[in-house]
Design a protein around this motif. Structure first.
Motif, PDB file in Angstrom:
ATOM      1  N   ARG A  82      22.472  70.361   4.963  1.00  0.00           N
ATOM      2  CA  ARG A  82      21.626  69.484   5.770  1.00  0.00           C
ATOM      3  C   ARG A  82      22.360  68.201   6.145  1.00  0.00           C
ATOM      4  O   ARG A  82      22.310  67.743   7.282  1.00  0.00           O
ATOM      5  N   ARG A  83      23.044  67.625   5.184  1.00  0.00           N
ATOM      6  CA  ARG A  83      23.803  66.402   5.434  1.00  0.00           C
ATOM      7  C   ARG A  83      24.956  66.654   6.392  1.00  0.00           C
ATOM      8  O   ARG A  83      25.258  65.823   7.255  1.00  0.00           O
ATOM      9  N   ARG A  85      25.006  68.860   8.798  1.00  0.00           N
ATOM     10  CA  ARG A  85      24.419  68.959  10.146  1.00  0.00           C
ATOM     11  C   ARG A  85      24.094  67.575  10.688  1.00  0.00           C
ATOM     12  O   ARG A  85      24.330  67.287  11.857  1.00  0.00           O
ATOM     13  N   TRP A  86      23.548  66.708   9.832  1.00  0.00           N
ATOM     14  CA  TRP A  86      23.208  65.345  10.255  1.00  0.00           C
ATOM     15  C   TRP A  86      24.459  64.578  10.672  1.00  0.00           C
ATOM     16  O   TRP A  86      24.461  63.894  11.690  1.00  0.00           O
TER      17      TRP A  86
END
Length: 170
Positions: A82-83, A85-86
């Motif tokens: 997730r990080r 992708r961010w």
């Protein structure tokens, strides 16, 4: 009875410059409506001094002269999907900010113009131009002078026409 109101205005303007959730615009309109004997020029000057004084903290932070407290620093965290992708999504934004910073350092007159317009109109956001002025190391005298003039114009006009703006907010 004039001096206490100007001191209160100066304090609230300083506070609204440091904590952006406080609206000095609404305060100025309300004060100009309730206390019409206060000159719009004096009110504009008090707000300008308070706003630029408060924004000096952000200017110095942008310059790197003020170090943020430890609890505001990012802690290194493991890279999750997730990080990742961010970070990929914000990579373009970070590149754009770096490009703007480089252009402002190459052409200091652009930064002065942008900062001056922002101090009067509020677009681009004044907070962002203050930090950017610190990042590109705009001269302190230029920062204070342009900020005081722009904020004085903005808030003197706002204080001069409370009846026009009161209908929008009340």
């Amino acid at each position: 009875m004039l001096l206490p109101w100007l001191c209160i205005t100066l304090g609230i303007a300083f506070g609204s410059a440091v904590v952006p959730f406080v609206s000095i615009e609404l305060f100025v309109i309300g004060l100009a409506t309730q206390q019409p004997q206060i000159s719009c020029l004096l009110l504009g000057a008090a707000v300008a001094v308070g706003q630029v004084g408060g924004k000096l903290l952000y200017y110095y932070a942008g310059r790197g002269s003020i170090h943020l407290p430890a609890f505001l620093h990012r802690r290194p965290r493991p890279l999750t999907a997730r990080r990742a992708r961010w970070e990929l999504r914000t990579k373009r934004l970070r590149a754009w900010v770096e490009t703007v910073r480089a252009k402002c350092e190459e052409h200091p007159h652009w930064m002065l113009g942008t900062y001056s317009v922002s101090s009067v109109v509020g677009l681009p956001p004044y907070m962002a131009t203050v930090v950017l002025a610190g990042l590109v190391r705009m001269r302190l005298s230029t920062f204070i002078g342009a900020g005081l003039v722009g904020r004085f114009i903005r808030f003197s006009l706002l204080a001069a026409s409370p009846a026009l703006f009161a209908g929008w907010f009340l």
